[in-house]
Enzyme design. Sequence first.
Site, PDB file in Angstrom:
ATOM      1  CE  LYS A 279      31.526  -9.111 -17.414  1.00 31.55           C
ATOM      2  NZ  LYS A 279      30.894  -9.557 -18.666  1.00 31.55           N
ATOM      3  CG  ASP A 349      33.802 -10.739 -19.939  1.00 22.84           C
ATOM      4  OD1 ASP A 349      33.653 -11.208 -18.786  1.00 22.84           O
ATOM      5  OD2 ASP A 349      33.067  -9.864 -20.427  1.00 22.84           O
ATOM      6  CD  GLU A 351      33.900 -15.141 -16.226  1.00 18.64           C
ATOM      7  OE1 GLU A 351      33.983 -14.624 -17.359  1.00 18.64           O
ATOM      8  OE2 GLU A 351      32.859 -15.109 -15.540  1.00 18.64           O
ATOM      9  NE  ARG A 353      32.455 -19.378 -22.675  1.00 14.55           N
ATOM     10  CZ  ARG A 353      31.886 -18.859 -23.768  1.00 14.55           C
ATOM     11  NH1 ARG A 353      32.205 -19.319 -24.966  1.00 14.55           N
ATOM     12  NH2 ARG A 353      31.005 -17.901 -23.656  1.00 14.55           N
TER      13      ARG A 353
HETATM   14  N1  BES Z   1      29.060 -13.359 -16.436  1.00 17.09           N
HETATM   15  C1  BES Z   1      29.080 -13.066 -17.812  1.00 17.09           C
HETATM   16  C2  BES Z   1      27.728 -13.274 -18.486  1.00 17.09           C
HETATM   17  C3  BES Z   1      26.605 -12.327 -18.111  1.00 17.09           C
HETATM   18  C4  BES Z   1      26.348 -11.244 -18.896  1.00 17.09           C
HETATM   19  C5  BES Z   1      25.809 -12.571 -17.032  1.00 17.09           C
HETATM   20  C6  BES Z   1      25.301 -10.396 -18.581  1.00 17.09           C
HETATM   21  C7  BES Z   1      24.757 -11.720 -16.703  1.00 17.09           C
HETATM   22  C8  BES Z   1      24.511 -10.639 -17.492  1.00 17.09           C
HETATM   23  C9  BES Z   1      30.083 -13.954 -18.540  1.00 17.09           C
HETATM   24  O1  BES Z   1      31.213 -14.298 -17.829  1.00 17.09           O
HETATM   25  C10 BES Z   1      30.556 -13.193 -19.734  1.00 17.09           C
HETATM   26  O2  BES Z   1      31.179 -12.195 -19.551  1.00 17.09           O
HETATM   27  N2  BES Z   1      30.247 -13.694 -20.926  1.00 17.09           N
HETATM   28  C11 BES Z   1      30.646 -13.063 -22.126  1.00 17.09           C
HETATM   29  C12 BES Z   1      31.112 -14.118 -23.100  1.00 17.09           C
HETATM   30  C13 BES Z   1      31.710 -13.561 -24.349  1.00 17.09           C
HETATM   31  C14 BES Z   1      33.033 -12.906 -24.037  1.00 17.09           C
HETATM   32  C15 BES Z   1      31.886 -14.673 -25.332  1.00 17.09           C
HETATM   33  C16 BES Z   1      29.449 -12.300 -22.693  1.00 17.09           C
HETATM   34  O3  BES Z   1      28.333 -12.825 -22.630  1.00 17.09           O
HETATM   35  O4  BES Z   1      29.636 -11.183 -23.147  1.00 17.09           O
HETATM   36 ZN    ZN Z   2      31.037 -14.314 -15.808  1.00 19.90          ZN
HETATM   37 MN    MN Z   3      32.773 -12.886 -18.007  1.00 20.23          MN
END
Ligand code: BES
Ligand code: ZN
Ligand code: MN
Length: 502
Positions: A279, A349, A351, A353
């Site tokens: 990230k 990222d 992860e 799911r």
């Molecule tokens: N934990 C994050 C989702 C998240 C984002 C929670 C912002 C709270 C605030 C999750 O693990 C994630 O990184 N999701 C990605 C998925 C994508 C790579 C398909 C996302 O939402 O960017």
């Molecule tokens: Zn996450």
């Molecule tokens: Mn993530």
Amino acid sequence: MHDATGFRVTVSSADPWQVETELLVIPLFEQEPLPFRDLEEATGGEIARALASSEFKAKLFELFVTPAQGRTWRARRIAVAGAGAEKDFTTDRARKLATATAIAARQRRVDRIAYVHRGPGDPVAVGQAVAEGFVLAAFNPGEYKTEDRDFAPARTLEFVASGAATAGLAKAIERGRLLAECSNLSRRLCNEPGSSLPPRLFAERAAEIASVGGVTVEILDEQRIAELGMGLLLGVARGSHEKPRVIIMTHEPPGAPPSPVLGLVGKGITFDTGGISIKPADGMERMKDDMSGGAAVACAMRAIGLLGAPIRVVGVVPSSENMPGGAAIKPGDVLRGASGKTVEVLNTDAEGRLILGDALWYARQLGATHLVDVATLTGACVVALGKITTGLFGTPDAWVQVVREVADKAGDRAWPMPVFEEYKEQLKSDIADLANVGGRPAGAITAALFLKEFTGGLPWVHLDIAGTAWAEEAKPFMPKGPTGVAARTLAELAFTSDRWRF
Ligand code: BES
Ligand code: ZN
Ligand code: MN
């Protein structure tokens, strides 16, 4: 540090002027004449003056505090609390009003408050909500501050329902106190820095919280996880020195029917860097709360045990860090989960799911008949619904509807999103059964459909709390920080099984 206990909540059927307290909170609606005889005299005309000058207009969460001086009123101070338009007043507003006034009371160093029930709404439901709101105000988001040590929330609440105090109301208020304590325990876990709460310690804290009222807790370590074949969870954990855990919590009250069995599954990523698909640095600190779903499940299990839910409930919380260590999974890697399904990891990222896939499968092995999972799963859900509303996904519609109504009553707003089969196209992989990402369009929905693949066709609801787990700006009723979302909803859900007909 205050722990989350030590509150006193009582009901009174007295008239407001008879209540002896430090701060008597009287909700006042917009455009409404002053209620109660002598209130004007008791405040030396101060409230009428403030209303006349528009210093106070009874707008929602506006507060006007003045000493009480008449001989007929026994409170030391009176707070008229703006309750907005009477026609818009709801139980949820009462909850938030109670939090806002209790936060104001804390800032005024008041320990004992009384809240006068006014306006529409069943006193039993409002009483529970007010007790919840009162206790929610005691959450301290600044636990690591060494100066400003005198965080001393109000500890005593008297709910004044003139003429309406019953045994049912007293029970509801105690229930509200307990549920809000569980919400605050969940918030405290979510607020904990990532390095203070790796999976091993998260599991210990969760076990401590949930091991009450007959709930039994078992923690699976990395060896047991491997024996069960949970390759999705193990894959995510590979990038970190910290080993994964699965927390299993079981509520089996004597005499409970063999079915239904409520299966609660919560995402327990104790820190999400994104892994190799790392990230951006900006805002990454927020990812310490990526275990909010898991915390909600553990704290709900505590409430379920203490309140004695009449059905069997099993909680499953898979926990891991998501780190880009030397052994981390790489984009393109294929993992095999405990269900046997293979997944091509296109983005490390995504992860949440992955670990939830193994956990949903395990909840089924443990006999769950009705599934609910809670996860800070997708940024896409925040784009869709913002910070106000939890994304609600699932099948059948009747099960989604039950969860939605329970969430609404608990003060967790959730709104249904579609899970049409057509979206599944986006999760096709060239090499494996599923890809773990489905591109940018409908990102929250494809994440939900990924989870659905592991539910074995059981009634299932997925709550995406990515937007609602953390408050980015302070509101009168919610400081910046963890919100405790979903803990009360999950607990209350365990008391609604007479409505589950599917
Ligand atoms: N934990 C994050 C989702 C998240 C984002 C929670 C912002 C709270 C605030 C999750 O693990 C994630 O990184 N999701 C990605 C998925 C994508 C790579 C398909 C996302 O939402 O960017
Ligand atoms: Zn996450
Ligand atoms: Mn993530």
